[in-house]
Design an enzyme around this catalytic site. Sequence first.
Site, PDB file in Angstrom:
ATOM      1  CB  CYS A 113      -0.990  -0.034   1.169  1.00  0.00           C
ATOM      2  SG  CYS A 113      -2.321   1.203   1.007  1.00  0.00           S
ATOM      3  CG  HIS A 216      -3.748  -3.288   3.122  1.00  0.00           C
ATOM      4  ND1 HIS A 216      -2.823  -2.859   4.052  1.00  0.00           N
ATOM      5  CD2 HIS A 216      -4.201  -2.164   2.508  1.00  0.00           C
ATOM      6  CE1 HIS A 216      -2.725  -1.546   4.016  1.00  0.00           C
ATOM      7  NE2 HIS A 216      -3.553  -1.097   3.080  1.00  0.00           N
ATOM      8  CD  GLU A 218      -1.514  -5.717   5.567  1.00  0.00           C
ATOM      9  OE1 GLU A 218      -2.078  -4.637   5.835  1.00  0.00           O
ATOM     10  OE2 GLU A 218      -1.100  -6.012   4.414  1.00  0.00           O
TER      11      GLU A 218
END
Length: 240
Positions: A113, A216, A218
């Site tokens: 990001c 994202h 994660e």
Amino acid sequence: MTKIIGVASNHLNHANSRFGTNYVDYIQKNYIEGITNSGLLPMVIPMGAPELAVAYMAQVDGLLLAGGQDISPKFFNEEPVPGIGETDQYRDQFEIALVKAALAQNKPILGICRGEQLINVALGGTLYQDLETQYKTLAIKHNQYPTKWEIPTHRLEWQRDNWLNDFAKRNTLVNSFHHQAVKTLAPGLTLDAISTDGVIEAYSDDARHIYAVQWHPEMLLANGAPYQLFFDLFAQKVAK
């Protein structure tokens, strides 16, 4: 020996009800989970003076740059537009120094990001400061809030074979929480994926060991084991 990944931290800029004016450095635990589960050892790098970047990078085998505030347009020679959000020049300066130190030491870099945007700026590229007011062909929602972090909402269009071939299929869905984006890619970076309305979603440079995505990964870890492969593929780059 276990490889160590330096994870550049964010920090609180404003007093709040939990910490008051006791400002803290931090990193979201999801990044740590992805790194640890891939067999790498995370080391959080506290934000500091740019001249410390070389010494920090000497202690680790790779670098991860995470999400966060907007990037100040002064680092790509523009004035701020009305739609820009909060910026933090101290974080920008330190992370730019980390990128340059990692490159000088030939250590892999992963940008997520804001991290994708920061690497591009550090290498001479530019950004859209605010997609809604600057990107003329905007057609999808790039900030999916209030939809939950872990829910994929928009598709990618892959532009070439790349390091994520084993992770991502054609028309892969990803999550999306941004209003800035890469505009002009820095020299040496190659486009890997775009959104269906043309916004840059991924790029890489195998020669310099640079890998970056706009979404994202994660947060997608909450959806189960298949999403861990993203971090496992980066771990393979670090292991070489």
